[in-house]
Design a protein around this motif. Structure first.
Motif, PDB file in Angstrom:
ATOM      1  N   ALA A 116       8.808  44.758  31.794  1.00  0.00           N
ATOM      2  CA  ALA A 116       9.914  43.862  32.145  1.00  0.00           C
ATOM      3  C   ALA A 116      10.963  44.533  33.020  1.00  0.00           C
ATOM      4  CB  ALA A 116      10.568  43.331  30.869  1.00  0.00           C
ATOM      5  N   SER A 117      11.075  45.850  32.940  1.00  0.00           N
ATOM      6  CA  SER A 117      12.171  46.547  33.619  1.00  0.00           C
ATOM      7  C   SER A 117      11.859  46.819  35.082  1.00  0.00           C
ATOM      8  CB  SER A 117      12.478  47.863  32.889  1.00  0.00           C
ATOM      9  OG  SER A 117      12.859  47.619  31.565  1.00  0.00           O
ATOM     10  N   LYS A 118      11.752  45.758  35.845  1.00  0.00           N
ATOM     11  CA  LYS A 118      11.498  45.893  37.281  1.00  0.00           C
ATOM     12  C   LYS A 118      12.136  44.718  38.009  1.00  0.00           C
ATOM     13  CE  LYS A 118       6.902  43.666  37.302  1.00  0.00           C
ATOM     14  NZ  LYS A 118       6.907  43.189  35.900  1.00  0.00           N
ATOM     15  N   THR A 119      12.452  44.946  39.279  1.00  0.00           N
ATOM     16  CA  THR A 119      13.102  43.925  40.094  1.00  0.00           C
ATOM     17  C   THR A 119      12.309  43.731  41.375  1.00  0.00           C
ATOM     18  OG1 THR A 119      15.284  44.568  39.247  1.00  0.00           O
ATOM     19  CG2 THR A 119      15.225  43.249  41.271  1.00  0.00           C
ATOM     20  N   LEU A 120      11.972  42.495  41.685  1.00  0.00           N
ATOM     21  CA  LEU A 120      11.240  42.184  42.905  1.00  0.00           C
ATOM     22  C   LEU A 120      12.150  42.385  44.116  1.00  0.00           C
ATOM     23  CD1 LEU A 120       8.591  41.039  44.148  1.00  0.00           C
ATOM     24  CD2 LEU A 120       9.605  38.767  43.923  1.00  0.00           C
ATOM     25  N   VAL A 121      11.724  43.249  45.048  1.00  0.00           N
ATOM     26  CA  VAL A 121      12.549  43.531  46.232  1.00  0.00           C
ATOM     27  C   VAL A 121      11.848  43.165  47.536  1.00  0.00           C
ATOM     28  CG1 VAL A 121      13.789  45.379  45.053  1.00  0.00           C
ATOM     29  CG2 VAL A 121      11.758  45.935  46.405  1.00  0.00           C
ATOM     30  N   GLY A 122      10.575  42.810  47.479  1.00  0.00           N
ATOM     31  CA  GLY A 122       9.888  42.459  48.719  1.00  0.00           C
ATOM     32  C   GLY A 122       8.422  42.190  48.488  1.00  0.00           C
ATOM     33  N   THR A 123       7.729  41.945  49.574  1.00  0.00           N
ATOM     34  CA  THR A 123       6.296  41.687  49.508  1.00  0.00           C
ATOM     35  C   THR A 123       5.634  42.097  50.818  1.00  0.00           C
ATOM     36  OG1 THR A 123       4.617  40.011  48.957  1.00  0.00           O
ATOM     37  CG2 THR A 123       6.443  39.318  50.368  1.00  0.00           C
ATOM     38  N   LEU A 124       4.366  42.442  50.730  1.00  0.00           N
ATOM     39  CA  LEU A 124       3.554  42.737  51.903  1.00  0.00           C
ATOM     40  C   LEU A 124       2.737  41.498  52.235  1.00  0.00           C
ATOM     41  CD1 LEU A 124       2.079  44.731  53.938  1.00  0.00           C
ATOM     42  CD2 LEU A 124       0.458  45.112  52.091  1.00  0.00           C
ATOM     43  N   ILE A 125       2.754  41.091  53.483  1.00  0.00           N
ATOM     44  CA  ILE A 125       2.031  39.903  53.915  1.00  0.00           C
ATOM     45  C   ILE A 125       0.857  40.318  54.791  1.00  0.00           C
ATOM     46  CG2 ILE A 125       2.150  37.704  55.151  1.00  0.00           C
ATOM     47  CD1 ILE A 125       3.795  37.704  52.627  1.00  0.00           C
ATOM     48  N   LEU A 126      -0.336  39.905  54.397  1.00  0.00           N
ATOM     49  CA  LEU A 126      -1.517  39.974  55.257  1.00  0.00           C
ATOM     50  C   LEU A 126      -1.804  38.556  55.715  1.00  0.00           C
ATOM     51  CD1 LEU A 126      -4.213  42.409  53.767  1.00  0.00           C
ATOM     52  CD2 LEU A 126      -3.008  42.592  55.927  1.00  0.00           C
TER      53      LEU A 126
END
Length: 270
Positions: A65-75
């Motif tokens: 649970a101890s995580k924060t979404l900061v971005g994503t890689l797009i293919l």
């Protein structure tokens, strides 16, 4: 008598568009990163960058649970139709998270789709050395038994490591904190690692980054999850909260992998 040097050649049996079917088409759009504020306009310099590729590592970090979404890689060629807004193990995504229970910035890239071989170099270049410049890198993948030189049975639960030259040098010099996986044996000579994991480790070597690749066996099951989680808690993230990463959560990693690989029941790889 016809002049074979000047006569026009006979027409091909194939049209030009028919000949193109034998040449794999190259992707038209490169992969790219989408980052949230405040990371959009800055170079990220994490103390540790973790790549989760294997099913056990994906499962463990998904339920942490101890995580924060900061971005994503797009293919661009990977369809996102069917993905849910809330992160799910069933999504085809490569999300980037910041792990919260750490003193320094630690980033996690969770690969929930297969990166085609022709895209691995571009993906590794995008994630290492341009927008993201880490101090250390840990890659978590699975052993492919067809490329393993040795004996592995369904009852084995093992992990091996490969390191960049810099990481191995620091490890040999016995410097404090020099190795992420001190008690893990090296990958047997003659065994092969390919695809995305190999591209990421090679990129670390080129950029002179301290990189470690950990491959585990088997691909699925509670024992290998327990092994990877214990390694992470002991040598990688001793202060991170893994309590919510329960083995009982259903994410596909607990299923048996033996039924889908009948070769394991033969003597070919044992």
């Amino acid at each position: 008598m016809e002049d074979v040097l000047t006569e026009l050649p006979p027409p091909s049996r194939f049209l030009e568009e028919d000949l193109n079917i034998f040449i794999p088409s190259s992707p038209s759009l490169p992969p790219f990163l989408v980052l949230s504020d405040p990371y959009t306009n800055e170079t990220l310099r994490p103390s540790l960058l973790i790549f989760a590729i294997s099913p056990p590592s994906l499962h463990i970090f998904h339920y942490a649970a101890s995580k924060t979404l900061v971005g994503t890689l797009i293919l661009p060629e990977i369809p996102m139709s069917g993905n849910t807004i809330i992160p799910s193990l069933d999504n085809k995504s490569a999300n980037i998270y910041a792990l919260n229970d750490t003193e320094k910035l630690v980033l996690l890239v969770s690969f929930q789709f297969h990166v085609p071989a022709e895209r691995c170099h571009a993906v590794s270049k995008l994630l290492l050395g341009e927008k993201i410049v880490p101090e250390k890198v840990l890659i978590l993948d699975s052993v492919q038994i067809q490329k393993f030189r040795g004996k592995l049975s369904r009852d084995d639960t093992v992990a091996y490591k490969l390191q960049t030259s810099l990481e191995r040098k620091l490890c040999n010099e016995s410097l404090e904190g020099s190795s992420l996986l001190t008690d893990v044996n090296y990958y047997p000579s003659g065994s092969v690692v390919d695809a995305l994991a190999a591209a990421l480790l090679a990129r670390c070597q080129i950029k002179n980054i301290r990189g470690t690749l950990c491959v585990s066996w088997p691909e699925f099951g509670k024992p290998v999850m327990h092994l990877i989680r214990s390694l992470l808690m002991k040598d990688v993230l001793p202060h991170f909260d893994f309590s919510s990463a329960s083995y009982d959560n259903d994410g596909g990693v607990l299923k048996s992998s033996w039924l889908k690989d009948p070769l394991l029941d033969t003597e070919l790889y044992t």
